[in-house]
Scaffold this motif. Structure first.
Motif, PDB file in Angstrom:
ATOM      1  N   PRO A 126       0.826  -1.206   0.000  1.00 53.86           N
ATOM      2  CA  PRO A 126       0.000   0.000   0.000  1.00 53.86           C
ATOM      3  C   PRO A 126       0.867   1.265   0.000  1.00 53.86           C
ATOM      4  CG  PRO A 126       0.110  -0.864   2.230  1.00 53.86           C
ATOM      5  CD  PRO A 126       0.891  -1.816   1.350  1.00 53.86           C
ATOM      6  N   ASN A 127       0.343   2.309  -0.597  1.00 59.83           N
ATOM      7  CA  ASN A 127       1.023   3.599  -0.611  1.00 59.83           C
ATOM      8  C   ASN A 127      -0.005   4.682  -0.930  1.00 59.83           C
ATOM      9  OD1 ASN A 127       2.661   5.833  -0.966  1.00 59.83           O
ATOM     10  ND2 ASN A 127       4.291   4.674  -1.968  1.00 59.83           N
ATOM     11  N   PRO A 128      -0.860   5.005   0.037  1.00 60.27           N
ATOM     12  CA  PRO A 128      -1.951   5.948  -0.237  1.00 60.27           C
ATOM     13  C   PRO A 128      -1.483   7.329  -0.687  1.00 60.27           C
ATOM     14  CG  PRO A 128      -2.059   5.131   2.050  1.00 60.27           C
ATOM     15  CD  PRO A 128      -0.911   4.456   1.381  1.00 60.27           C
ATOM     16  N   ALA A 129      -0.365   7.812  -0.180  1.00 55.67           N
ATOM     17  CA  ALA A 129       0.109   9.145  -0.579  1.00 55.67           C
ATOM     18  C   ALA A 129       0.512   9.161  -2.054  1.00 55.67           C
ATOM     19  CB  ALA A 129       1.274   9.582   0.301  1.00 55.67           C
ATOM     20  N   SER A 130       1.198   8.124  -2.502  1.00 53.41           N
ATOM     21  CA  SER A 130       1.603   8.064  -3.901  1.00 53.41           C
ATOM     22  C   SER A 130       0.397   7.887  -4.814  1.00 53.41           C
ATOM     23  CB  SER A 130       2.605   6.925  -4.123  1.00 53.41           C
ATOM     24  OG  SER A 130       3.091   6.939  -5.445  1.00 53.41           O
ATOM     25  N   ILE A 131      -0.537   7.062  -4.408  1.00 51.40           N
ATOM     26  CA  ILE A 131      -1.762   6.892  -5.199  1.00 51.40           C
ATOM     27  C   ILE A 131      -2.483   8.227  -5.328  1.00 51.40           C
ATOM     28  CG2 ILE A 131      -4.075   5.855  -5.200  1.00 51.40           C
ATOM     29  CD1 ILE A 131      -2.719   3.347  -3.917  1.00 51.40           C
ATOM     30  N   ALA A 132      -2.596   8.968  -4.228  1.00 54.59           N
ATOM     31  CA  ALA A 132      -3.277  10.266  -4.259  1.00 54.59           C
ATOM     32  C   ALA A 132      -2.580  11.231  -5.216  1.00 54.59           C
ATOM     33  CB  ALA A 132      -3.346  10.856  -2.850  1.00 54.59           C
ATOM     34  N   LEU A 133      -1.259  11.275  -5.182  1.00 58.60           N
ATOM     35  CA  LEU A 133      -0.524  12.159  -6.089  1.00 58.60           C
ATOM     36  C   LEU A 133      -0.771  11.762  -7.542  1.00 58.60           C
ATOM     37  CD1 LEU A 133       1.555  14.282  -6.949  1.00 58.60           C
ATOM     38  CD2 LEU A 133       3.325  12.540  -6.554  1.00 58.60           C
ATOM     39  N   GLU A 135      -3.174  10.034  -8.922  1.00 56.89           N
ATOM     40  CA  GLU A 135      -4.553  10.278  -9.354  1.00 56.89           C
ATOM     41  C   GLU A 135      -4.837  11.766  -9.475  1.00 56.89           C
ATOM     42  OE1 GLU A 135      -7.139   7.740  -6.995  1.00 56.89           O
ATOM     43  OE2 GLU A 135      -6.429   5.971  -8.101  1.00 56.89           O
ATOM     44  N   ALA A 136      -4.225  12.590  -8.619  1.00 59.79           N
ATOM     45  CA  ALA A 136      -4.375  14.044  -8.744  1.00 59.79           C
ATOM     46  C   ALA A 136      -3.769  14.548 -10.056  1.00 59.79           C
ATOM     47  CB  ALA A 136      -3.717  14.750  -7.565  1.00 59.79           C
ATOM     48  N   MET A 137      -2.806  13.797 -10.585  1.00 58.23           N
ATOM     49  CA  MET A 137      -2.166  14.156 -11.855  1.00 58.23           C
ATOM     50  C   MET A 137      -2.899  13.564 -13.053  1.00 58.23           C
ATOM     51  SD  MET A 137       0.139  16.220 -10.938  1.00 58.23           S
ATOM     52  CE  MET A 137       0.674  16.515 -12.613  1.00 58.23           C
ATOM     53  N   GLY A 138      -4.092  13.023 -12.824  1.00 59.17           N
ATOM     54  CA  GLY A 138      -4.915  12.520 -13.919  1.00 59.17           C
ATOM     55  C   GLY A 138      -4.632  11.088 -14.315  1.00 59.17           C
ATOM     56  N   MET A 139      -3.894  10.377 -13.491  1.00 63.42           N
ATOM     57  CA  MET A 139      -3.600   8.972 -13.807  1.00 63.42           C
ATOM     58  C   MET A 139      -4.722   8.085 -13.271  1.00 63.42           C
ATOM     59  SD  MET A 139       0.522   8.887 -13.406  1.00 63.42           S
ATOM     60  CE  MET A 139       0.676   7.506 -14.547  1.00 63.42           C
ATOM     61  N   THR A 140      -4.999   7.008 -13.987  1.00 67.34           N
ATOM     62  CA  THR A 140      -6.046   6.085 -13.573  1.00 67.34           C
ATOM     63  C   THR A 140      -5.459   4.688 -13.400  1.00 67.34           C
ATOM     64  OG1 THR A 140      -6.668   5.667 -15.875  1.00 67.34           O
ATOM     65  CG2 THR A 140      -7.900   7.374 -14.712  1.00 67.34           C
ATOM     66  N   ARG A 156       5.075  -8.472  -2.150  1.00 69.44           N
ATOM     67  CA  ARG A 156       4.554  -7.118  -2.363  1.00 69.44           C
ATOM     68  C   ARG A 156       3.829  -7.048  -3.699  1.00 69.44           C
ATOM     69  NH1 ARG A 156       5.014  -5.388   2.768  1.00 69.44           N
ATOM     70  NH2 ARG A 156       7.063  -6.025   3.547  1.00 69.44           N
ATOM     71  N   ASP A 157       2.708  -6.334  -3.692  1.00 73.16           N
ATOM     72  CA  ASP A 157       1.941  -6.065  -4.906  1.00 73.16           C
ATOM     73  C   ASP A 157       2.390  -4.735  -5.495  1.00 73.16           C
ATOM     74  OD1 ASP A 157       0.443  -8.311  -4.205  1.00 73.16           O
ATOM     75  OD2 ASP A 157      -1.291  -7.147  -3.521  1.00 73.16           O
ATOM     76  N   VAL A 158       2.225  -4.609  -6.797  1.00 72.94           N
ATOM     77  CA  VAL A 158       2.470  -3.327  -7.475  1.00 72.94           C
ATOM     78  C   VAL A 158       1.241  -2.993  -8.300  1.00 72.94           C
ATOM     79  CG1 VAL A 158       3.844  -2.095  -9.200  1.00 72.94           C
ATOM     80  CG2 VAL A 158       4.977  -3.602  -7.548  1.00 72.94           C
ATOM     81  N   GLY A 159       0.676  -1.829  -8.006  1.00 74.93           N
ATOM     82  CA  GLY A 159      -0.431  -1.310  -8.813  1.00 74.93           C
ATOM     83  C   GLY A 159       0.128  -0.468  -9.934  1.00 74.93           C
ATOM     84  N   TRP A 160      -0.571  -0.463 -11.062  1.00 72.44           N
ATOM     85  CA  TRP A 160      -0.138   0.326 -12.216  1.00 72.44           C
ATOM     86  C   TRP A 160      -1.182   1.364 -12.548  1.00 72.44           C
ATOM     87  CZ3 TRP A 160       4.513   0.573 -14.413  1.00 72.44           C
ATOM     88  CH2 TRP A 160       5.428  -0.411 -14.029  1.00 72.44           C
ATOM     89  N   TRP A 161      -0.691   2.591 -12.792  1.00 74.90           N
ATOM     90  CA  TRP A 161      -1.528   3.724 -13.166  1.00 74.90           C
ATOM     91  C   TRP A 161      -1.050   4.230 -14.517  1.00 74.90           C
ATOM     92  CZ3 TRP A 161      -1.564   1.970  -8.413  1.00 74.90           C
ATOM     93  CH2 TRP A 161      -2.670   2.203  -7.604  1.00 74.90           C
ATOM     94  N   GLN A 162      -1.989   4.797 -15.300  1.00 72.38           N
ATOM     95  CA  GLN A 162      -1.681   5.274 -16.651  1.00 72.38           C
ATOM     96  C   GLN A 162      -2.328   6.625 -16.899  1.00 72.38           C
ATOM     97  OE1 GLN A 162      -3.375   2.861 -19.775  1.00 72.38           O
ATOM     98  NE2 GLN A 162      -2.365   4.019 -21.392  1.00 72.38           N
ATOM     99  N   ARG A 163      -1.661   7.390 -17.746  1.00 70.53           N
ATOM    100  CA  ARG A 163      -2.240   8.631 -18.248  1.00 70.53           C
ATOM    101  C   ARG A 163      -1.804   8.823 -19.693  1.00 70.53           C
ATOM    102  NH1 ARG A 163      -1.600  14.945 -16.284  1.00 70.53           N
ATOM    103  NH2 ARG A 163      -2.301  15.790 -18.277  1.00 70.53           N
ATOM    104  N   LEU A 164      -2.758   9.231 -20.526  1.00 69.50           N
ATOM    105  CA  LEU A 164      -2.414   9.621 -21.895  1.00 69.50           C
ATOM    106  C   LEU A 164      -2.094  11.113 -21.867  1.00 69.50           C
ATOM    107  CD1 LEU A 164      -5.200   7.743 -23.888  1.00 69.50           C
ATOM    108  CD2 LEU A 164      -2.865   6.985 -23.330  1.00 69.50           C
ATOM    109  N   LEU A 165      -0.973  11.466 -22.458  1.00 62.31           N
ATOM    110  CA  LEU A 165      -0.566  12.872 -22.469  1.00 62.31           C
ATOM    111  C   LEU A 165      -1.157  13.626 -23.647  1.00 62.31           C
ATOM    112  CD1 LEU A 165       3.198  12.525 -21.481  1.00 62.31           C
ATOM    113  CD2 LEU A 165       1.245  13.042 -20.021  1.00 62.31           C
TER     114      LEU A 165
END
Length: 165
Positions: A126-133, A135-140, A156-165
């Motif tokens: 888990p890493n709620p602060a990094s997830i919040a950052l 997602e605030a930058m438009g990543m899903t 350990r699990d790793v979640g992946w977030w993506q954003r199209l620029l």
């Protein structure tokens, strides 16, 4: 932020400061999956490897480097050339002050100018602060690699977030 904030391209001479910021993330937790903190020379080599093709940026407050963000190739095959992995690290006393958003904003602008279309961030959970950052930058969120790394005596699990620029 104050007028003393400056975001700029990382230089080889920044390797020691970047290594010092990164070391606690390696040694004290599972945020990084490295098990040995890289030294200044290793960080200098990383800046040289991806600084010109993608980007390495540092944030300075009153002339002191307090954080950095970078991009590297997402994969090596040619069709992935317009995708990049991104990461950001801030010194403990610089967190929660908006520097992460400023660094990522500058990084995204730089990547757009280099024809990067999609960015991906892997976040050790888990890493709620990094997830919040992110997602605030438009990543899903796009998925989770379950039990992909072993660190500090546990899977350990790793979640992946993506954003199209």
């Amino acid at each position: 932020m104050t007028a003393a904030l400056h975001i700029r391209d990382a230089q080889p001479a920044d390797g020691a400061a970047i290594a010092a910021i990164y070391a606690p993330f390696v040694a004290d937790g599972w945020v990084s999956f490295e098990t040995e903190a890289p030294d200044a020379g290793a960080m200098t080599a990383r800046i040289a490897e991806y600084g010109s093709s993608h980007a390495w940026l540092v944030a300075e407050l009153d002339g002191i480097i307090v954080g950095y963000a970078y991009a590297s190739p997402h994969r090596t095959r040619a069709a992935y050339a317009t995708s990049a992995d991104i990461a950001i690290y801030l010194a403990r006393d610089a967190q929660g002050r908006g520097l992460g958003r400023l660094l990522y904003t500058a990084l995204f602008e730089r990547l757009r100018s280099r024809s990067i279309h999609a960015v991906f961030a892997g976040i050790a959970l888990p890493n709620p602060a990094s997830i919040a950052l992110h997602e605030a930058m438009g990543m899903t969120p796009v998925g989770i690699y379950r039990e992909v790394g072993w660190k500090l005596g546990a899977w350990r699990d790793v979640g992946w977030w993506q954003r199209l620029l």
